[in-house]
Design an enzyme around this catalytic site. Sequence first.
Site, mmCIF file in Angstrom:
data_model
loop_
_atom_site.group_PDB
_atom_site.id
_atom_site.type_symbol
_atom_site.label_atom_id
_atom_site.label_comp_id
_atom_site.label_asym_id
_atom_site.label_seq_id
_atom_site.Cartn_x
_atom_site.Cartn_y
_atom_site.Cartn_z
ATOM 1 N N LYS A 254 0.854 -1.202 0.000
ATOM 2 C CA LYS A 254 0.000 0.000 0.000
ATOM 3 C C LYS A 254 0.885 1.245 0.000
ATOM 4 O O LYS A 254 2.083 1.163 0.276
ATOM 5 C CB LYS A 254 -0.903 -0.029 1.228
ATOM 6 C CG LYS A 254 -0.165 -0.035 2.563
ATOM 7 C CD LYS A 254 -1.091 -0.411 3.717
ATOM 8 C CE LYS A 254 -0.340 -0.470 5.034
ATOM 9 N NZ LYS A 254 -1.185 -1.030 6.115
ATOM 10 N N TYR B 117 15.736 30.271 7.689
ATOM 11 C CA TYR B 117 14.589 30.992 8.256
ATOM 12 C C TYR B 117 14.645 30.992 9.785
ATOM 13 O O TYR B 117 14.944 29.972 10.404
ATOM 14 C CB TYR B 117 13.281 30.324 7.824
ATOM 15 C CG TYR B 117 13.009 30.437 6.343
ATOM 16 C CD1 TYR B 117 12.871 31.685 5.727
ATOM 17 C CD2 TYR B 117 12.887 29.292 5.557
ATOM 18 C CE1 TYR B 117 12.623 31.784 4.369
ATOM 19 C CE2 TYR B 117 12.627 29.381 4.197
ATOM 20 C CZ TYR B 117 12.501 30.634 3.609
ATOM 21 O OH TYR B 117 12.245 30.728 2.266
HETATM 22 C C1 LIG Z 1 -0.449 -2.039 6.738
HETATM 23 C C2 LIG Z 1 -1.015 -3.323 7.150
HETATM 24 C C3 LIG Z 1 -0.194 -4.454 7.303
HETATM 25 C C4 LIG Z 1 1.309 -4.392 7.205
HETATM 26 O O1 LIG Z 1 1.835 -3.805 8.366
HETATM 27 P P1 LIG Z 1 3.419 -3.748 8.649
HETATM 28 O O2 LIG Z 1 3.497 -3.335 10.064
HETATM 29 O O3 LIG Z 1 3.979 -2.707 7.740
HETATM 30 O O4 LIG Z 1 3.954 -5.091 8.382
HETATM 31 C C5 LIG Z 1 -0.803 -5.656 7.571
HETATM 32 N N1 LIG Z 1 -2.147 -5.763 7.714
HETATM 33 C C6 LIG Z 1 -2.958 -4.689 7.603
HETATM 34 C C7 LIG Z 1 -4.429 -4.868 7.783
HETATM 35 C C8 LIG Z 1 -2.427 -3.431 7.334
HETATM 36 O O5 LIG Z 1 -3.231 -2.377 7.262
#
Ligand SMILES: *Cc1c(COP(=O)(O)O)cnc(C)c1O
Length: 386
Positions: A49, A277
């Site tokens: 994702k 800044y």
């Molecule tokens: C993002 C996510 C994962 C992966 O999580 P990590 O901590 O990056 O391994 C797994 N299951 C769900 C439902 C997620 O939203």
Amino acid sequence: MTIVTVNYFYSQNQQQRAWLNINHQALINNVKALKAFLNPETHLMAVIKADAYGHGAVKVAKTLLNSGVDSLAIATLSEGIALREAGITASIMILGAINTADEVKDIVKYNLEPTLCTPSQALIFAQTLHSLNATLPVHLKLDTGMSRLGTHWYHAVDFVKYIQQFPPLHLSSIYSHLATADDVNTSMMELQHSRFQEAISALKTNGINIPILHLANSAGTLSHPQLHYDMVRVGLALYGISPAPHLKDKVNLQPVLEVKARITQIKTLPPHTGVSYSHTFKCDRPIKMAVVGIGYADGIPRLLSNKMKVIIQGKFADQIGNITMDQIMLNVTDFPDLEVGEIVTLLGKEKNLEITADDWANTIGTISWEILCSFKHRLPRVNIFL
Ligand SMILES: *Cc1c(COP(=O)(O)O)cnc(C)c1O
């Protein structure tokens, strides 16, 4: 080292100001290390994702699938569509919630696999699939304590029975998500595990055929084999970052991403000169200062101002003054041979020195997940296959 693909936003003959190196060999090594850690029957689902946590989902997906990952997970429908349009044919699960018939139609069109979190979502899917004369594998989400998506674990039997009355819905897996798997204290994780077990037992008691079960994210995967079930959903660990310090030694992981930028100007500042800044840095003696062409608009957190180091020529240099939108300044007094165009490592390894996403996260009170996925598309992803 061969640079195979560069995502150019500008003409090829323009010198790159700043970029991300994506080390595909590290990605392959991480997959192999994780697979060696898992039972051979356990499926490895790669969570890609948010553009593979900023690494570039399409290229990362191809490398992962070639190196033994079994399936993919993304958060949103459009992330799934982008992968299909890039020619990826592997199974892709959508982790987010889908609530409209139009989205269901796209899910069918692009052969994606949705998560069903509630009976009302199941109904929308069933009705839309019926009208299309289509079927879909679906993944049922139980809430065992994350208190995010999903139906409470104690309603698992009712939820599954509801879904089973709709022939177009093919129950493919049942899963839940851990809220505290990166915590040294495992009591909440154990409670979630026992609730998941409770739901599974109730389903079995009701004669319901249990499909694939999955519970573990990276931290759960590294914590305990009992949490692996039929499949693990791994994100962060694939990108070479440990989800918690106490889980670091479980599997040998190698960071995949490096942040690089070039020095664009060097000058000497007289004593008592303010830098950047608001002049949050003032030198008390003359210093040599370098400007580097990368800033918060590229995803360098501004909160790191005056708190980060970079690596140049195998040595640490301090960043000074406030980080600006497109540039940062360094104190390079101890670097006599520096020239404009010299490459600076912001995240990554040079010789025996390393700066990790964890270092940044710890400095500013966030998590490495957020650091990785905040790099903007202004930074080209340079894919390196060793
Ligand atoms: C993002 C996510 C994962 C992966 O999580 P990590 O901590 O990056 O391994 C797994 N299951 C769900 C439902 C997620 O939203």
